[in-house]
Design an enzyme around this catalytic site. Sequence first.
Site, short mmCIF file in Angstrom:
data_model
loop_
_atom_site.label_atom_id
_atom_site.label_comp_id
_atom_site.label_asym_id
_atom_site.label_seq_id
_atom_site.Cartn_x
_atom_site.Cartn_y
_atom_site.Cartn_z
N SER A 37 0.83 -1.21 0.00
CA SER A 37 0.00 0.00 0.00
C SER A 37 0.87 1.25 0.00
CB SER A 37 -0.92 -0.01 1.23
OG SER A 37 -0.17 -0.22 2.41
N SER A 293 -16.57 24.87 -26.86
CA SER A 293 -16.69 23.62 -27.60
C SER A 293 -15.61 23.60 -28.68
CB SER A 293 -18.08 23.54 -28.23
OG SER A 293 -18.05 22.70 -29.36
N LYS A 299 -20.42 28.17 -28.30
CA LYS A 299 -20.78 27.51 -27.04
C LYS A 299 -19.93 27.94 -25.85
CE LYS A 299 -22.93 24.14 -26.32
NZ LYS A 299 -22.94 22.69 -26.39
N1 ARG Z 1 -0.99 -1.62 5.25
C1 ARG Z 1 -1.89 -2.19 6.21
C2 ARG Z 1 -3.26 -1.52 6.06
O1 ARG Z 1 -3.32 -0.51 5.45
C3 ARG Z 1 -1.37 -1.98 7.57
C4 ARG Z 1 -1.85 -2.97 8.57
C5 ARG Z 1 -1.24 -4.29 8.33
N2 ARG Z 1 -1.59 -5.21 9.35
C6 ARG Z 1 -1.43 -6.52 9.22
N3 ARG Z 1 -1.83 -7.25 10.21
N4 ARG Z 1 -0.99 -7.06 8.11
O2 ARG Z 1 -4.27 -2.01 6.53
#
Ligand code: ARG
Length: 472
Positions: A37, A293, A299
């Site tokens: 993430s 446009s 327009k």
């Molecule tokens: N990147 C994870 C999230 O956004 C963080 C928490 C991860 N926790 C775990 N038990 N893998 O949720």
Amino acid sequence: MASKQLRAPGSKPGENMLWGGRFTGGLDPLMVSYNESIYFDCKLYAQDIDGSVAWARANHNVGILTADEFSAIESGFKKVKEEWESGTFKIVPGVDEDIHTANERRLGEIIGKDIGGKLHTGRSRNEQVATDMRLWLRDELRKIEGYLVDFLKVTAARAEKEIDHIMPGYTHLQRAQPIRWSHWMLSYGTAFASDLERLREVIARVNQSPLGAGALAGNCFGLDRQAMAEELGFDGLLWNSMAAVSSRDFVVEAMQWGSMLMLHMSRWAEDLIIYSTGEFAYVRLADAYSTGSSLMPQKKNPDSLELLRGKAGRAFGQVSGLMMTVKGLPSTYNKDLQESLEPMLDHVKTVADSIRIATGVLSTLAINPAMMKASLDPFMLATDLADYLVKKGVPFRETHHISGQCVAFSEKTGKPMNEMTHEDFQGIDTRFGKDVLKCFDYEVSVEQHSAQGGTARKSVLEQVEVMKKILG
Ligand code: ARG
């Protein structure tokens, strides 16, 4: 499948992963990117660092960290933060799974793993991510509160200044009764002011600390949760550790709030889109908020308003998407919850930008009071005509019928109702006095609706005052 890309040079499979002790096989490269993430939660770098410093301080206070270790961590994080701020922080692909691991990895490099490795004592990313998200969301919602106040200030100022202009009010998009242009603005102003009040309640619920909840069971080192919460500016604590890490209610609620606001925004925009057409021409958008446009030179399109209307759909989609993600999850933390981040980030940006665009549109909007006036139709005073007879003691059910007969007379003879003579009215009902002709004045009509909340000047100005009080 073990893969070289996943490891820092020279390391064994899984070695650099935060949880690598138990994992030796390495991950499918697609799983690495599917799982990570970092490329979106890096937005929370400052909150993550602040949370970690508060965490380290609390650990120092119970003797887990020495004073020297704490200050090494604190100054190390200062450096990490500077790297993020200056854009020099280097994410290590395949290793920095999320913002928590990235910050901790970098801290270890700066201050050494011996001290850096003590930071996570008793802590879980489950509480960390909930903390970071709440801190970030709280701050963004406070900014949004400011944007909304600005928008409402423009609404109030215009409503005060442009109170003289009368336009048709609509039901079923059919001309219904005359209203003041200010009254129209305040009709939405009222809805947005309620949004503002609700927002303040949402912020208070978001601003509760999960820190100290652990993975799910709480903290076993006797950390002072209250002190950590205070350091981070939280209003209070989340009282159940399991609820604290499993809940994304605060994200859902913020997005439900944003959805309601966007719902109002889409209707506000739709009215202005209609009012800006050549057929209505009550308002004209500033060039800054319209586009031309590529084909038709004449327009001028109300793109800003169309986007406000369109982005409402996107905002609603994000909240329903997250509710579907969370529904049916077993307690407590499950990786599904990571899916709450992207909608939150996007939703907040959508809402914040939309309010600022709306403020720009409204503060530069030109109005055409002559067109508003020209669109008024004497039939819109048919209710006033009925009310006139009510004041002469005739029951409303009867007056409604009599006024209907006047409308029919006007339609049949082609004589506009305001040009009918006293005799014409007398022919329909002898209770019409000469003063009936006074009904056909739009100003008189709006002034007659003088009860609180109505179209009379004093009622409209009272609404402005009520709104200003809510702004604080
Ligand atoms: N990147 C994870 C999230 O956004 C963080 C928490 C991860 N926790 C775990 N038990 N893998 O949720």
